[in-house]
Design an enzyme around this catalytic site. Structure first.
Site, PDB file in Angstrom:
ATOM      1  N   HIS A  82      48.644  26.241  36.017  1.00 17.93           N
ATOM      2  CA  HIS A  82      47.852  27.455  35.641  1.00 17.93           C
ATOM      3  C   HIS A  82      47.169  27.052  34.544  1.00 17.93           C
ATOM      4  O   HIS A  82      47.426  26.475  33.699  1.00 17.93           O
ATOM      5  CB  HIS A  82      48.670  28.614  35.398  1.00 17.93           C
ATOM      6  CG  HIS A  82      47.745  29.883  35.178  1.00 17.93           C
ATOM      7  ND1 HIS A  82      47.484  30.630  36.215  1.00 17.93           N
ATOM      8  CD2 HIS A  82      47.160  30.283  34.059  1.00 17.93           C
ATOM      9  CE1 HIS A  82      46.606  31.652  35.668  1.00 17.93           C
ATOM     10  NE2 HIS A  82      46.591  31.625  34.508  1.00 17.93           N
ATOM     11  N   ASP A 161      50.131  43.968  36.611  1.00 18.14           N
ATOM     12  CA  ASP A 161      48.970  43.098  35.774  1.00 18.14           C
ATOM     13  C   ASP A 161      47.919  43.472  36.064  1.00 18.14           C
ATOM     14  O   ASP A 161      47.127  43.623  35.332  1.00 18.14           O
ATOM     15  CB  ASP A 161      49.576  41.513  36.136  1.00 18.14           C
ATOM     16  CG  ASP A 161      48.504  41.018  35.191  1.00 18.14           C
ATOM     17  OD1 ASP A 161      48.588  40.891  34.049  1.00 18.14           O
ATOM     18  OD2 ASP A 161      47.916  39.959  36.007  1.00 18.14           O
ATOM     19  N   ARG A 168      43.108  46.593  29.769  1.00 16.44           N
ATOM     20  CA  ARG A 168      42.973  45.983  28.831  1.00 16.44           C
ATOM     21  C   ARG A 168      41.510  45.568  28.548  1.00 16.44           C
ATOM     22  O   ARG A 168      40.918  45.596  27.554  1.00 16.44           O
ATOM     23  CB  ARG A 168      43.939  44.677  28.749  1.00 16.44           C
ATOM     24  CG  ARG A 168      45.543  44.927  28.506  1.00 16.44           C
ATOM     25  CD  ARG A 168      46.404  43.667  28.654  1.00 16.44           C
ATOM     26  NE  ARG A 168      45.860  42.474  28.245  1.00 16.44           N
ATOM     27  CZ  ARG A 168      45.967  41.083  28.623  1.00 16.44           C
ATOM     28  NH1 ARG A 168      46.806  41.145  30.001  1.00 16.44           N
ATOM     29  NH2 ARG A 168      45.744  40.188  28.000  1.00 16.44           N
ATOM     30  N   SER A 183      51.420  38.298  31.011  1.00 17.06           N
ATOM     31  CA  SER A 183      50.250  38.500  32.067  1.00 17.06           C
ATOM     32  C   SER A 183      50.568  37.240  33.015  1.00 17.06           C
ATOM     33  O   SER A 183      50.555  37.379  34.301  1.00 17.06           O
ATOM     34  CB  SER A 183      48.819  38.847  31.684  1.00 17.06           C
ATOM     35  OG  SER A 183      47.967  38.511  32.838  1.00 17.06           O
ATOM     36  N   LYS A 187      52.855  36.250  36.832  1.00 18.04           N
ATOM     37  CA  LYS A 187      52.409  35.997  38.113  1.00 18.04           C
ATOM     38  C   LYS A 187      52.843  34.496  38.467  1.00 18.04           C
ATOM     39  O   LYS A 187      53.052  34.306  39.590  1.00 18.04           O
ATOM     40  CB  LYS A 187      50.994  35.978  38.025  1.00 18.04           C
ATOM     41  CG  LYS A 187      50.281  37.304  38.001  1.00 18.04           C
ATOM     42  CD  LYS A 187      48.753  37.287  37.896  1.00 18.04           C
ATOM     43  CE  LYS A 187      48.474  37.020  36.259  1.00 18.04           C
ATOM     44  NZ  LYS A 187      46.960  37.112  35.964  1.00 18.04           N
TER      45      LYS A 187
HETATM   46  N1  URA Z   1      44.495  35.115  32.254  1.00 23.58           N
HETATM   47  C1  URA Z   1      45.374  36.219  32.908  1.00 23.58           C
HETATM   48  O1  URA Z   1      45.981  36.132  34.192  1.00 23.58           O
HETATM   49  N2  URA Z   1      46.016  37.272  32.113  1.00 23.58           N
HETATM   50  C2  URA Z   1      45.323  37.450  30.979  1.00 23.58           C
HETATM   51  O2  URA Z   1      45.752  38.270  30.098  1.00 23.58           O
HETATM   52  C3  URA Z   1      44.403  36.431  30.383  1.00 23.58           C
HETATM   53  C4  URA Z   1      43.905  35.431  31.096  1.00 23.58           C
END
Ligand code: URA
Length: 434
Positions: A82, A161, A168, A183, A187
């Site tokens: 990621h 999320d 946010r 966050s 995932k």
């Molecule tokens: N990428 C994400 O998936 N979440 C965040 O809060 C910031 C970047």
């Protein structure tokens, strides 16, 4: 429990228990808590911070709001990668087939996202016909037969999320290390991989603008991964200038293909090799860096990595003609050279402003559901440290809407700084956290 009390507790700097965090996250996801109260709690968390335990509890609370993907029917160690997000970041398109060509299963779920360009899914859709809407069964079958599949992340993963991120985004609470870490990691945990390699970007084109914050984010995510029994490594990489030379969906695919063929830019190639070295280590192939590098470089040089990419395109119904005719990926109606106003060495190229230019040209989304122009983007001709003459082209702009030209040129112009003296090339890898 009352939401009011949990807002006040965080506002006053006290840590919340697991039960209190579960109450907030579950209640918000089920629409039992309103946006205004959650926004107040997020701002309190942004200012006061969350400790390690709260951050991993928040991560697990978010995971529990949705489905967890079961990848156990795929043989071998599943490693996920990621990136925290950058400008010109086409790493997944290179790394996924490269890793799969070595025999490590790649079951990759990607997103579209908001920002300067689309996400990996949008980029792959620049290949005509490429289908990212696989069923779970097709996804698993493809990984078990050809070793690789890339599909859209299910909406059923971490619904908390999606809601929280939207809130946010409009309440100035995105840029918090524990909120970003939970966050991202929620995932990754829900996506079912055994091991996770994170590319934490730092610089003008990243969420984290300085090394110390990037290090803290990397450490926080690695701690969460390890506490939740996922072997996790983070590489900290430079995002002070765009990665590679291209920004924009189809242009980035073109550069990714060139990289898989061994003709990629140095920074992109180096980053893919470093992430690959860490993946080979986590997957148990080898923890000897030199051996890992040789395996990866051999796979590129022998054509194995490119051939795996071809298999991926074929399996997901993409047009293979693209691979023999890369010009199919640079089809914007208008091309405009961006001319250097000065002579000298390029001192810096502000990645955020280049990203903004790409968005203005039409390559990205400002809000969910916006249509993107897959052919719009920028091809840099020079990078930091290069010498340039007055009147020479610094970049080519690709676009289809003539109305955006003026604003794009103004924005890109602000991205460059020049120096009369030679400027040192920047390293791409800045650190590793294990
Ligand atoms: N990428 C994400 O998936 N979440 C965040 O809060 C910031 C970047």
């Amino acid at each position: 429990m009352r939401v009011y009390d949990l807002i006040a507790k965080k506002r006053d700097g006290f840590p919340l228990s697991k039960e209190e965090i579960d109450f907030l996250i579950e209640g918000y996801t089920k629409n039992e808590i309103d946006d205004y109260q959650m926004a107040a709690w997020l701002m309190a968390a942004f200012i006061r911070g969350l400790n390690e335990e709260e951050t991993s509890n928040l991560t697990m609370s978010m995971v529990k709001t949705g489905k967890t993907i079961d990848l156990s029917s795929i043989k071998g160690v599943k490693v996920d990668k990621h990136s925290t997000g950058g400008v010109g970041d086409k790493t997944t398109i290179v790394l996924a087939p490269l890793i799969a060509s070595i025999g490590i299963p790649v079951a990759k779920m990607s997103g579209r996202g908001l920002g300067h360009t689309g996400g990996t899914l949008d980029k792959l859709e620049a290949i005509p016909g490429f289908d990212v809407n696989l069923t779970s069964q097709e996804f698993i079958e493809n990984v078990n037969t050809i070793g690789i599949a890339i599909m859209g992340q299910s909406d059923e993963i971490v619904p908390a999320d999606k809601k929280l991120y939207s809130l946010r985004d409009v309440t100035a609470t995105v840029n918090s290390i524990p909120l970003i870490a939970s966050s991202i990691m929620s995932k990754k945990i829900a996506s079912g991989a055994d091991c996770i390699v994170l590319d934490v970007k730092v610089g003008s084109g990243a969420f984290m603008k300085n090394y110390d914050d990037a290090l803290k984010l990397a450490q926080t995510m690695v701690q969460i991964g390890n506490m939740l029994n996922r072997k996790t490594i983070a590489v900290i990489s430079n995002m002070d200038q765009p990665l590679g030379y291209t920004i924009g969906n189809s242009l980035e695919v073109k550069e990714a293909i060139e990289t898989l063929q061994g003709n990629g830019p140095k920074d992109l190639t180096e980053l893919c090799l470093e992430l690959g070295i860490q993946i080979l280590s986590l997957a148990g192939v080898t923890s000897d860096r030199n051996k890992a590098r040789t395996i990866l470089v051999d796979s590129i040089n022998s054509g194995k990595a490119f051939s795996k990419f071809r298999q991926l395109i074929y399996a997901q119904k993409g047009d293979l003609n693209v691979l023999n005719n890369l010009d199919m990926l640079s089809q914007a109606a208008i091309r405009k050279e961006f001319i250097s106003p000065s002579e000298g060495y390029i001192k810096s190229i502000n990645a955020e402003l280049v990203g903004k230019t790409s968005l203005i040209l039409g390559a990205g989304r400002q809000k969910k559901g916006d249509k993107i122009d897959l052919f719009a983007g920028i091809e840099l001709k020079k990078k930091v440290g290069d010498k340039v003459l007055k009147g020479e082209s610094l970049a080519t702009l690709y676009f289809n809407n003539p109305l955006v030209e003026q604003e794009a040129i103004l924005t890109l112009g602000a991205a460059y700084q020049f120096s009369d003296l030679p400027v040192q090339e920047q390293p791409i890898i800045l650190g590793t956290v294990k």
